[in-house]
Design a protein around this motif. Structure first.
Motif, PDB file in Angstrom:
ATOM      1  N   SER A 107      -7.917  -5.072  -2.577  1.00 48.88           N
ATOM      2  CA  SER A 107      -8.143  -4.213  -3.733  1.00 48.88           C
ATOM      3  C   SER A 107      -9.634  -4.012  -3.934  1.00 48.88           C
ATOM      4  N   ASP A 142     -15.177   3.108  -3.988  1.00 53.67           N
ATOM      5  CA  ASP A 142     -14.436   3.670  -5.114  1.00 53.67           C
ATOM      6  C   ASP A 142     -15.343   4.581  -5.943  1.00 53.67           C
ATOM      7  N   MET A 183       0.841  -1.169   0.000  1.00 54.62           N
ATOM      8  CA  MET A 183       0.000   0.000   0.000  1.00 54.62           C
ATOM      9  C   MET A 183       0.887   1.232   0.000  1.00 54.62           C
ATOM     10  N   ASP A 203     -10.564  -1.510  -6.317  1.00 56.34           N
ATOM     11  CA  ASP A 203     -10.643  -1.095  -7.709  1.00 56.34           C
ATOM     12  C   ASP A 203      -9.315  -0.494  -8.136  1.00 56.34           C
ATOM     13  N   THR A 204      -8.982  -0.630  -9.406  1.00 59.64           N
ATOM     14  CA  THR A 204      -7.784   0.017  -9.936  1.00 59.64           C
ATOM     15  C   THR A 204      -8.108   0.892 -11.135  1.00 59.64           C
ATOM     16  N   GLY A 262      -6.341   2.090  -4.969  1.00 59.97           N
ATOM     17  CA  GLY A 262      -7.571   1.367  -4.685  1.00 59.97           C
ATOM     18  C   GLY A 262      -7.434   0.228  -3.711  1.00 59.97           C
ATOM     19  N   TYR A 263      -6.386   0.241  -2.894  1.00 59.59           N
ATOM     20  CA  TYR A 263      -6.217  -0.785  -1.871  1.00 59.59           C
ATOM     21  C   TYR A 263      -6.756  -0.261  -0.546  1.00 59.59           C
TER      22      TYR A 263
END
Length: 73
Positions: free
Chosen positions: A41, A63, A1, A43-44, A26-27
């Motif tokens: 996670s 997110d 992170m 979202d990325t 997104g972590y």
């Protein structure tokens, strides 16, 4: 992170023994007063993240697309 250039996007600590945070990648993680949990996670594909802790044992990390991770102690 928290890799280079991807610092914390949002953090909430309703008490000294419970926090939740999400970084720019997104972590999401939670803190139990002594240790941080392994990152999850959420979202990325977005750069918008938010954390809300309405009680001292419950947080939601969301997110930019509305996907969420719930953290609780």
């Amino acid at each position: 992170m928290d890799g280079p250039g991807y610092g914390l996007a949002s953090i909430s600590c309703p008490t000294a023994s419970f926090c939740a945070a999400v970084d720019g990648l997104g972590y999401a993680v939670t803190f139990d007063g002594t240790t941080w949990a392994d990152p999850i996670s959420i979202d990325t594909g977005t750069s918008s993240y938010s954390v809300s802790c309405p009680t001292d044992s419950f947080c939601v990390m969301v997110d930019g697309y509305g996907r969420a991770v719930v953290g609780r102690t």
